[in-house]
Design a protein around this motif. Structure first.
Motif, short mmCIF file in Angstrom:
data_model
loop_
_atom_site.label_atom_id
_atom_site.label_comp_id
_atom_site.label_asym_id
_atom_site.label_seq_id
_atom_site.Cartn_x
_atom_site.Cartn_y
_atom_site.Cartn_z
N LEU A 271 0.75 -1.26 0.02
CA LEU A 271 -0.04 -0.13 -0.01
C LEU A 271 0.87 1.27 0.02
O LEU A 271 0.43 2.25 -0.72
N ALA A 272 1.93 1.20 0.80
CA ALA A 272 3.05 2.34 0.91
C ALA A 272 3.41 2.54 -0.42
O ALA A 272 3.69 3.86 -0.99
N TYR A 273 3.92 1.64 -1.09
CA TYR A 273 4.50 1.80 -2.57
C TYR A 273 3.70 2.32 -3.39
O TYR A 273 3.96 3.05 -4.40
N LYS A 274 2.37 1.63 -3.46
CA LYS A 274 1.06 2.18 -4.21
C LYS A 274 1.01 3.65 -4.14
O LYS A 274 1.03 4.41 -5.23
N ASP A 275 1.19 4.07 -2.75
CA ASP A 275 0.73 5.50 -2.52
C ASP A 275 1.96 6.34 -3.12
O ASP A 275 1.60 7.61 -3.49
N ASN A 276 3.26 5.85 -3.18
CA ASN A 276 4.34 6.53 -3.81
C ASN A 276 4.31 6.31 -5.36
O ASN A 276 5.41 6.99 -5.92
N GLY A 277 3.25 5.72 -5.77
CA GLY A 277 3.45 5.65 -7.31
C GLY A 277 4.47 4.48 -7.86
O GLY A 277 4.53 4.33 -8.86
N ASP A 278 5.15 3.75 -6.87
CA ASP A 278 5.79 2.73 -7.26
C ASP A 278 4.97 1.34 -7.39
O ASP A 278 5.15 0.59 -6.53
N LEU A 279 4.57 1.29 -8.67
CA LEU A 279 3.48 0.02 -8.85
C LEU A 279 4.26 -1.16 -8.83
O LEU A 279 3.58 -2.08 -8.45
N ASP A 280 5.65 -1.34 -9.49
CA ASP A 280 6.29 -2.57 -9.35
C ASP A 280 6.32 -3.20 -7.95
O ASP A 280 6.40 -4.38 -7.59
N ASN A 281 7.16 -2.41 -7.06
CA ASN A 281 7.18 -2.85 -5.50
C ASN A 281 5.91 -2.89 -5.03
O ASN A 281 5.97 -3.94 -4.00
N ALA A 282 4.81 -2.25 -5.21
CA ALA A 282 3.50 -2.56 -4.78
C ALA A 282 3.19 -3.84 -5.09
O ALA A 282 2.58 -4.71 -4.35
N LYS A 283 3.31 -4.39 -6.48
CA LYS A 283 2.90 -5.78 -6.62
C LYS A 283 3.83 -6.72 -5.92
O LYS A 283 3.29 -7.74 -5.92
N LYS A 284 4.97 -6.65 -6.04
CA LYS A 284 5.96 -7.44 -5.37
C LYS A 284 5.71 -7.72 -4.08
O LYS A 284 5.69 -8.92 -3.69
N TYR A 285 5.36 -6.89 -3.05
CA TYR A 285 5.08 -7.20 -1.81
C TYR A 285 3.67 -7.58 -1.58
O TYR A 285 3.32 -8.14 -0.70
#
Length: 324
Positions: A271-285
């Protein structure tokens, strides 16, 4: 370099206060004064570790040592020991002589002059408890948020290692524990940021955790705090790092609890990575979270229960803020 640190072991010390400070010029006097105001019927000492600050913190603590040489013992390394303060923290704890050890960081302070006495009375009358703690107020130095209780929920009167493994509900400045509950710090201790939480877990192997429902301290959140000054993403990575070390250290005795908590942290990271616009890491975690939860069926059930609890706590918190 140490000052007044060569005295022989004093069996008459009931409580040792471990006070660690670094670049706390603005705060350290308030921390020390909050100790000196304590009203007690026993002897106590202050073990003050000053980790070679770049400001005037060292000058201030030497001034207090000169004024109270029989009360304050200093640990003064010639250069900063690093490791996010864990090395100086361990040195202060190892120098403590008291039956009990109380913790205080140089940017926090105590607000109740009977704090130490109340905790000593509690541990004296609760031999089953290895640790006791109390409520504190969290306040934000920049005024970005209103002061609030440290925990979003009321801690249980008596907790166990299983509880403290799930989250660190013990404010560092509220901690008092029995000295000598474990032999040595793990060799990986210097590698973690959440040293206070790990210390609570090490101690809770030997007894329960008691809670005193009284606000007796202040936890200061500011941009230079070791943990509070980190981004949310960095904090989550540090907690996951702690879990990986702890699981091995505890010989996987609490593996199910730790696996679930790691899954929960992976979810928060996504969720934190998604909020930061980092969708690759959002998907990874998000994938890491799902894989851990599906590895054991009971974790899914606990996840649902915890999600419902989080929603409930969020609604209660929002209601309280509305009333303010």
């Amino acid at each position: 370099m140490s000052a007044n640190n060569s005295q022989s072991f004093n069996k008459n010390i009931k409580v040792s206060i471990s006070l660690v400070t670094f670049n706390h010029e603005k705060y350290i006097e308030q921390a020390i004064e909050s100790i000196l105001m304590q009203k007690v019927n026993f002897n106590y000492e202050i073990i003050l570790g000053e980790d070679s600050s770049r400001d005037k913190t060292r000058d201030i603590v030497i001034k207090y040592h000169t004024k109270y040489p029989d009360k304050i013992r200093l640990i003064l390394p010639e250069q900063n020991l690093g490791c996010s303060g864990q090395k100086i923290f361990v040195q202060t704890l190892q120098a403590c002589q008291g039956e009990y050890i109380a913790l205080l960081d140089g940017d926090d302070y105590w607000t109740d002059p009977e704090k130490l006495q109340k905790q000593v009375d509690f541990l004296d009358s609760h031999p089953e408890c290895a640790i006791c703690f109390h409520d504190v107020t969290t306040f934000f130095e920049d005024g970005s948020q209103k002061p609030r209780k440290y925990n979003d929920f009321e801690p249980k009167k008596i907790s166990t290692i299983e509880n403290i493994l799930k989250s660190n509900f013990i404010p560092t400045c509220s901690t008092m524990y029995r000295r000598g509950l474990f032999n040595e710090f793990p060799d990986w201790y210097d590698s973690v940021i959440c040293g206070d939480w790990v210390l609570h877990i090490l101690n809770s192997q030997q007894g329960k955790i008691g809670y005193i429902n009284t606000d007796m301290g202040a936890y200061r959140v500011h941009s230079h705090g070791v943990f509070s000054g980190m981004s949310k993403i960095k904090q989550l990575h540090e907690v996951i790092n702690c879990y990986e070390y702890l699981n091995k250290y505890l010989k996987f005795k609490y593996n199910k609890i730790i696996k679930f908590e790691k899954a929960y942290k992976y979810q928060d990271l996504a969720l934190a990575y998604k909020d930061n616009g980092d969708l690759d890491n959002a998907k990874k975690y998000a994938i890491k979270c799902r894989e851990l939860l599906l590895s054991e069926p009971f974790l899914v059930i606990i996840a649902i229960i915890k999600l419902l609890k989080r929603i409930y706590i969020s609604k209660i918190a929002a209601y309280k803020l509305h009333l303010l």
